[in-house]
Design a protein around this motif. Sequence first.
Motif, mmCIF file in Angstrom:
data_model
loop_
_atom_site.group_PDB
_atom_site.id
_atom_site.type_symbol
_atom_site.label_atom_id
_atom_site.label_comp_id
_atom_site.label_asym_id
_atom_site.label_seq_id
_atom_site.Cartn_x
_atom_site.Cartn_y
_atom_site.Cartn_z
ATOM 1 N N PRO A 1 0.636 5.529 0.929
ATOM 2 C CA PRO A 1 -0.219 6.482 1.641
ATOM 3 C C PRO A 1 -0.951 7.384 0.655
ATOM 4 O O PRO A 1 -0.421 7.723 -0.401
ATOM 5 C CB PRO A 1 0.774 7.282 2.488
ATOM 6 C CG PRO A 1 2.083 7.123 1.792
ATOM 7 C CD PRO A 1 2.046 5.787 1.103
ATOM 8 N N SER A 2 -2.158 7.716 0.984
ATOM 9 C CA SER A 2 -2.952 8.633 0.183
ATOM 10 C C SER A 2 -2.816 10.036 0.747
ATOM 11 O O SER A 2 -2.438 10.213 1.910
ATOM 12 C CB SER A 2 -4.423 8.212 0.228
ATOM 13 O OG SER A 2 -5.243 9.215 -0.314
ATOM 14 N N ARG A 3 -3.147 11.019 -0.049
ATOM 15 C CA ARG A 3 -3.178 12.384 0.501
ATOM 16 C C ARG A 3 -4.403 12.580 1.399
ATOM 17 O O ARG A 3 -4.493 13.546 2.124
ATOM 18 C CB ARG A 3 -3.132 13.413 -0.619
ATOM 19 C CG ARG A 3 -4.342 13.413 -1.519
ATOM 20 C CD ARG A 3 -4.207 14.457 -2.590
ATOM 21 N NE ARG A 3 -5.235 14.301 -3.592
ATOM 22 C CZ ARG A 3 -5.230 14.904 -4.741
ATOM 23 N NH1 ARG A 3 -4.249 15.705 -5.060
ATOM 24 N NH2 ARG A 3 -6.201 14.703 -5.603
ATOM 25 N N ARG B 1 -6.451 6.836 4.649
ATOM 26 C CA ARG B 1 -6.696 6.051 3.439
ATOM 27 C C ARG B 1 -5.367 5.615 2.844
ATOM 28 O O ARG B 1 -4.406 6.362 2.843
ATOM 29 C CB ARG B 1 -7.458 6.903 2.427
ATOM 30 C CG ARG B 1 -7.783 6.188 1.152
ATOM 31 C CD ARG B 1 -8.697 7.067 0.265
ATOM 32 N NE ARG B 1 -8.819 6.441 -1.028
ATOM 33 C CZ ARG B 1 -8.180 6.849 -2.117
ATOM 34 N NH1 ARG B 1 -7.377 7.878 -2.068
ATOM 35 N NH2 ARG B 1 -8.341 6.234 -3.256
ATOM 36 N N GLU B 2 -5.324 4.388 2.352
ATOM 37 C CA GLU B 2 -4.143 3.890 1.664
ATOM 38 C C GLU B 2 -4.537 3.414 0.272
ATOM 39 O O GLU B 2 -5.680 3.043 0.032
ATOM 40 C CB GLU B 2 -3.509 2.744 2.446
ATOM 41 C CG GLU B 2 -2.912 3.190 3.771
ATOM 42 C CD GLU B 2 -2.177 2.061 4.476
ATOM 43 O OE1 GLU B 2 -2.624 0.899 4.375
ATOM 44 O OE2 GLU B 2 -1.172 2.343 5.123
ATOM 45 N N THR C 1 0.839 -1.197 0.000
ATOM 46 C CA THR C 1 0.000 0.000 0.000
ATOM 47 C C THR C 1 0.874 1.246 0.000
ATOM 48 O O THR C 1 2.003 1.234 0.492
ATOM 49 C CB THR C 1 -0.945 0.061 1.217
ATOM 50 O OG1 THR C 1 -0.164 0.047 2.409
ATOM 51 C CG2 THR C 1 -1.932 -1.086 1.220
#
Length: 113
Positions: free
Chosen positions: A74-76, A80-81, A72
């Motif tokens: 990291p999301s901005r 959330r990933e 995975t």
Amino acid sequence: MYPKSDVTVDASKFDRSGIDKQTLEFNEKLIKIWADGPRWYEVGASSYRQMRWEGKTPLPKPVVLPEGYNGTLPSRDAGREIPYRVFKPSNGVVSRGIHMHIHGGGWVLMSEA
């Protein structure tokens, strides 16, 4: 309101007149395959994903290759990933780069696997 995207897309790159014959023939074949199948927008994306994994759509049941591994990013967006799947060269050569295949429909109707 959605935040501004970090991605800029040149719409001229999607001009149909630039599509080669082999790609056009492939696309026509896909359209015919899907013509009689369930519509994801009628059954819902979640149901269609399940049907796809069970081989209940016009396309064959997906095969998950054991050579790949998942991870995975990291999301901005907080909490959330973003899942991904990586394949290493089978000949033992160390990669000098990667190819990212980003397919929005695949993330809605399938998964990274």
